[in-house]
Design a protein around this motif. Structure first.
Motif, PDB file in Angstrom:
ATOM      1  N   VAL A  70      -2.185  12.517 -12.760  1.00  0.00           N
ATOM      2  CA  VAL A  70      -1.401  13.705 -13.109  1.00  0.00           C
ATOM      3  C   VAL A  70      -2.290  14.943 -13.190  1.00  0.00           C
ATOM      4  O   VAL A  70      -1.945  16.021 -12.683  1.00  0.00           O
ATOM      5  N   VAL A  71      -3.463  14.796 -13.822  1.00  0.00           N
ATOM      6  CA  VAL A  71      -4.373  15.934 -13.966  1.00  0.00           C
ATOM      7  C   VAL A  71      -4.851  16.418 -12.599  1.00  0.00           C
ATOM      8  O   VAL A  71      -4.897  17.628 -12.326  1.00  0.00           O
ATOM      9  N   ARG A  72      -5.190  15.461 -11.727  1.00  0.00           N
ATOM     10  CA  ARG A  72      -5.670  15.852 -10.401  1.00  0.00           C
ATOM     11  C   ARG A  72      -4.585  16.525  -9.582  1.00  0.00           C
ATOM     12  O   ARG A  72      -4.862  17.441  -8.805  1.00  0.00           O
ATOM     13  N   LEU A  73      -3.344  16.083  -9.740  1.00  0.00           N
ATOM     14  CA  LEU A  73      -2.249  16.740  -9.031  1.00  0.00           C
ATOM     15  C   LEU A  73      -2.145  18.206  -9.429  1.00  0.00           C
ATOM     16  O   LEU A  73      -2.027  19.103  -8.588  1.00  0.00           O
ATOM     17  N   ALA A  92      -4.496  20.058 -10.760  1.00  0.00           N
ATOM     18  CA  ALA A  92      -5.695  20.779 -10.322  1.00  0.00           C
ATOM     19  C   ALA A  92      -5.643  21.073  -8.829  1.00  0.00           C
ATOM     20  O   ALA A  92      -6.076  22.147  -8.381  1.00  0.00           O
ATOM     21  N   ASN A  93      -5.123  20.126  -8.050  1.00  0.00           N
ATOM     22  CA  ASN A  93      -5.030  20.339  -6.607  1.00  0.00           C
ATOM     23  C   ASN A  93      -4.112  21.501  -6.271  1.00  0.00           C
ATOM     24  O   ASN A  93      -4.414  22.310  -5.388  1.00  0.00           O
ATOM     25  N   VAL A  94      -2.974  21.578  -6.958  1.00  0.00           N
ATOM     26  CA  VAL A  94      -2.033  22.673  -6.691  1.00  0.00           C
ATOM     27  C   VAL A  94      -2.656  24.012  -7.082  1.00  0.00           C
ATOM     28  O   VAL A  94      -2.623  24.984  -6.312  1.00  0.00           O
ATOM     29  N   VAL A  95      -3.237  24.062  -8.273  1.00  0.00           N
ATOM     30  CA  VAL A  95      -3.827  25.312  -8.763  1.00  0.00           C
ATOM     31  C   VAL A  95      -5.004  25.729  -7.892  1.00  0.00           C
ATOM     32  O   VAL A  95      -5.302  26.925  -7.750  1.00  0.00           O
ATOM     33  N   SER A  96      -5.684  24.752  -7.278  1.00  0.00           N
ATOM     34  CA  SER A  96      -6.856  25.063  -6.467  1.00  0.00           C
ATOM     35  C   SER A  96      -6.528  26.014  -5.322  1.00  0.00           C
ATOM     36  O   SER A  96      -7.389  26.771  -4.869  1.00  0.00           O
ATOM     37  N   MET A 122      -5.339  -0.549 -20.242  1.00  0.00           N
ATOM     38  CA  MET A 122      -6.062   0.670 -20.632  1.00  0.00           C
ATOM     39  C   MET A 122      -6.596   1.391 -19.395  1.00  0.00           C
ATOM     40  O   MET A 122      -6.507   2.616 -19.289  1.00  0.00           O
ATOM     41  N   GLU A 123      -7.142   0.620 -18.469  1.00  0.00           N
ATOM     42  CA  GLU A 123      -7.659   1.234 -17.253  1.00  0.00           C
ATOM     43  C   GLU A 123      -6.541   1.885 -16.451  1.00  0.00           C
ATOM     44  O   GLU A 123      -6.710   2.991 -15.906  1.00  0.00           O
ATOM     45  N   ALA A 124      -5.378   1.231 -16.380  1.00  0.00           N
ATOM     46  CA  ALA A 124      -4.245   1.791 -15.647  1.00  0.00           C
ATOM     47  C   ALA A 124      -3.752   3.078 -16.295  1.00  0.00           C
ATOM     48  O   ALA A 124      -3.369   4.027 -15.604  1.00  0.00           O
ATOM     49  N   VAL A 125      -3.746   3.126 -17.635  1.00  0.00           N
ATOM     50  CA  VAL A 125      -3.313   4.333 -18.343  1.00  0.00           C
ATOM     51  C   VAL A 125      -4.248   5.497 -18.030  1.00  0.00           C
ATOM     52  O   VAL A 125      -3.813   6.631 -17.783  1.00  0.00           O
ATOM     53  N   VAL A 126      -5.551   5.218 -18.053  1.00  0.00           N
ATOM     54  CA  VAL A 126      -6.532   6.269 -17.751  1.00  0.00           C
ATOM     55  C   VAL A 126      -6.363   6.756 -16.304  1.00  0.00           C
ATOM     56  O   VAL A 126      -6.397   7.955 -16.034  1.00  0.00           O
ATOM     57  N   ALA A 151       0.827  -1.207   0.000  1.00  0.00           N
ATOM     58  CA  ALA A 151       0.000   0.000   0.000  1.00  0.00           C
ATOM     59  C   ALA A 151       0.862   1.258   0.000  1.00  0.00           C
ATOM     60  O   ALA A 151       0.532   2.251  -0.656  1.00  0.00           O
ATOM     61  N   THR A 152       1.971   1.238   0.727  1.00  0.00           N
ATOM     62  CA  THR A 152       2.839   2.413   0.804  1.00  0.00           C
ATOM     63  C   THR A 152       3.452   2.748  -0.548  1.00  0.00           C
ATOM     64  O   THR A 152       3.539   3.926  -0.928  1.00  0.00           O
ATOM     65  N   LEU A 153       3.865   1.746  -1.280  1.00  0.00           N
ATOM     66  CA  LEU A 153       4.548   1.982  -2.556  1.00  0.00           C
ATOM     67  C   LEU A 153       3.596   2.328  -3.684  1.00  0.00           C
ATOM     68  O   LEU A 153       3.844   3.253  -4.461  1.00  0.00           O
ATOM     69  N   TYR A 154       2.496   1.595  -3.797  1.00  0.00           N
ATOM     70  CA  TYR A 154       1.707   1.658  -5.027  1.00  0.00           C
ATOM     71  C   TYR A 154       0.453   2.507  -4.942  1.00  0.00           C
ATOM     72  O   TYR A 154      -0.110   2.857  -5.979  1.00  0.00           O
ATOM     73  N   GLU A 155      -0.010   2.835  -3.749  1.00  0.00           N
ATOM     74  CA  GLU A 155      -1.209   3.671  -3.642  1.00  0.00           C
ATOM     75  C   GLU A 155      -0.914   5.078  -4.162  1.00  0.00           C
ATOM     76  O   GLU A 155       0.167   5.621  -3.906  1.00  0.00           O
ATOM     77  N   PRO A 156      -1.867   5.702  -4.881  1.00  0.00           N
ATOM     78  CA  PRO A 156      -1.657   7.078  -5.374  1.00  0.00           C
ATOM     79  C   PRO A 156      -1.386   8.078  -4.245  1.00  0.00           C
ATOM     80  O   PRO A 156      -0.733   9.096  -4.468  1.00  0.00           O
ATOM     81  N   SER A 157      -1.905   7.800  -3.046  1.00  0.00           N
ATOM     82  CA  SER A 157      -1.642   8.692  -1.922  1.00  0.00           C
ATOM     83  C   SER A 157      -0.415   8.262  -1.141  1.00  0.00           C
ATOM     84  O   SER A 157      -0.123   8.845  -0.090  1.00  0.00           O
ATOM     85  N   GLY A 158       0.313   7.256  -1.652  1.00  0.00           N
ATOM     86  CA  GLY A 158       1.522   6.793  -1.002  1.00  0.00           C
ATOM     87  C   GLY A 158       2.766   7.316  -1.692  1.00  0.00           C
ATOM     88  O   GLY A 158       2.796   8.438  -2.230  1.00  0.00           O
ATOM     89  N   ILE A 159       3.800   6.471  -1.717  1.00  0.00           N
ATOM     90  CA  ILE A 159       5.087   6.898  -2.282  1.00  0.00           C
ATOM     91  C   ILE A 159       4.979   7.185  -3.772  1.00  0.00           C
ATOM     92  O   ILE A 159       5.614   8.121  -4.274  1.00  0.00           O
ATOM     93  N   SER A 160       4.174   6.414  -4.492  1.00  0.00           N
ATOM     94  CA  SER A 160       4.067   6.640  -5.940  1.00  0.00           C
ATOM     95  C   SER A 160       3.519   8.033  -6.237  1.00  0.00           C
ATOM     96  O   SER A 160       4.090   8.794  -7.028  1.00  0.00           O
ATOM     97  N   GLY A 161       2.401   8.390  -5.597  1.00  0.00           N
ATOM     98  CA  GLY A 161       1.826   9.718  -5.832  1.00  0.00           C
ATOM     99  C   GLY A 161       2.718  10.827  -5.328  1.00  0.00           C
ATOM    100  O   GLY A 161       2.862  11.879  -5.982  1.00  0.00           O
TER     101      GLY A 161
END
Length: 475
Positions: A368-371, A373-377, A358-362, A296-306
């Protein structure tokens, strides 16, 4: 409480209340009065044939506020005395007793209680021949969450809890972000509501709430840390902006004027958002580790990967902006590594195969888009700070223009200033409060928590200290 214990929800113990069957009622009365045990729902007593014994019918006093006596009363006598509160309390005790597991002459109920409450409850139960038995934590079952101070509503820590509890229950394994969440909230509020005059009004309101005045607003007393904290930050940023009920010149500008330097304020707002997001990622990584270990630490978007994608893109942008090729290259490498980790996690979650790719690519594109948007927010911190300054400037310019003409217009100027300040204060305080909360929940909390926990709900029925004659009347 040790400072380390304040970093996560109150540590819980899995317990069983064990008592002789003939004194189960008195043991349950002590448990109910203590109000520190959440008894498991759905337990059923088994009779001699293995079937479930029926639950006793509820008392006709279903809407009375329940209370209990130390020992079992005569129910008919309570009905004659019209003690609906005690009848309701006895009905609830009987319901709990019906859910006990019985073996011979012994009955038991399982549940959860704070570890710190175990010694005191065990001592009380010993007085009626019962015991509190510690049980192993069952696998796959999450303990209920009780945030530090949540059971002490009037304490400082307890007053801060609603900020997090309104979003949802903190999972038992996660860190408790309550103090940091409060600090981030009042900081963002102050940036948008930067005016020393308005801030002093909030300070006075916070002090009044803390003192319990006026009494008509006593139900809002728990909000005093937010009002007081917002008043402090608003006053500080008001001094930095040179704003005191608008650009009146009462306080000197120590940093920048929002209306004169909107772009600079925007850059600082986004920079602050970047720092807050980095802090959210740090806490989220710790939460993912406590929840699911390395995977979970490595692969979750809210973990090390994100976090790697976030830090890498930031390093790449900084390297390009500052003409530092080494920093840009390092940022790109970190970002790519984070994308690969996130892609692996998305692919595993999708089950592999062409559809999974395909699902992983989306999902990766969405990350990336949400990152971004979050900063600009966080630019809204500057936007609403500018709005607040503009409204205050309009009120002050109108007031000053009327005042210069003197005479009756001077009185009109006072009215315009008072009314304009009241409208600006009310409108902008509401907007700043809502927007700070929105940034807290959507940009920060959405990273901290992957799931929601279960709120600790102890069973509590107060034991009355009054003497009630429940003996049968003489005939």
């Amino acid at each position: 409480m040790k400072w380390r214990e304040s970093l996560w929800p109150v540590r819980m113990a899995r317990v069983a209340v064990v008592a002789p069957a003939d004194s189960l009622r008195d043991a349950l009365a002590l448990v109910a009065d203590a109000g520190v045990v959440e008894i498991d729902p759905g337990l059923e007593r088994r009779d001699g044939q293995g079937g479930a014994a029926p639950v006793p019918p509820r008392s006709p006093a279903g809407r009375a506020r329940p209370a209990i006596l130390p020992s079992a009363p005569d129910l008919r006598r309570l009905a004659e005395l019209n003690r609906l509160d005690l009848l309701e309390g006895e009905a609830r005790l009987e319901e709990r007793a019906a859910g006990a597991v019985r073996r011979g002459h012994v009955a038991a109920l399982a549940g959860w209680t704070p570890r710190a409450a175990c010694p005191g409850l065990a001592a009380r139960l010993a007085d009626v021949g019962a015991a509190l038995v510690r049980l192993p934590h069952p696998r796959g079952v999450e303990a209920p969450s009780l945030l530090p101070g949540e059971d002490r509503r009037e304490s400082l820590r307890g007053s801060l809890v609603p900020l997090v509890a309104t979003y949802g229950a903190v999972p038992y394994a996660d860190l408790d972000p309550t103090p940091l969440a409060w600090a981030a909230y009042v900081l963002m509020f102050g940036i948008m509501f930067g005016d020393a005059g308005h801030g002093l009004i909030l300070l006075a309101a916070g002090a009044a709430l803390l003192a319990g005045r006026p009494r008509t607003l006593s139900r809002w007393r728990r909000a005093w840390p937010f009002v007081l904290g917002a008043g402090v930050t608003s006053t500080i940023f008001g001094v930095l902006y040179g704003e005191f009920f608008g650009p009146t010149g009462v306080v000197p500008r120590l940093w920048l004027a929002p209306l004169d330097s909107p772009v600079e304020l925007l850059v600082y707002a986004v920079g602050l958002g970047t720092v807050l997001l980095a802090g959210a990622y740090a806490i989220a990584i710790a939460n993912r580790w406590r929840e699911g270990g390395w995977s979970a630490t490595l692969y979750e978007p809210s973990g090390i990967s994100g976090a790697s994608v976030f830090a890498g893109i930031g390093g790449l942008a900084a390297g390009i902006a500052l003409a530092l090729p080494a920093v840009a290259v390092a940022g790109a490498v970190v970002a790519v590594a984070g994308l690969l980790l996130a892609f692996t996690g998305f692919l595993a979650g999708a089950g592999g195969g062409g559809t999974g790719v395909m699902e992983a690519v989306v999902e990766l594109f969405d990350l990336v888009v949400r990152l971004g948007a979050n900063v600009v927010s966080f630019a809204r911190l500057a936007a609403f700070g500018l709005t607040h300054a503009a409204l205050a400037a309009i009120v002050w310019s109108g007031t000053a223009a009327l005042w210069r003409h003197g005479g009756a217009l001077a009185a009109v100027a006072v009215v315009v200033f008072a009314a304009g300040t009241a409208v600006t204060f009310s409108l902008e305080a509401l907007v700043a409060g809502v927007q700070a909360l929105r940034l807290e929940y959507y940009e920060l909390f959405s990273r901290l928590f992957r799931t929601q926990g279960r709120t600790f709900r102890p069973w509590h029925i107060p034991m009355t200290a009054e003497e009630v004659d429940t003996s049968c009347p003489q005939t």
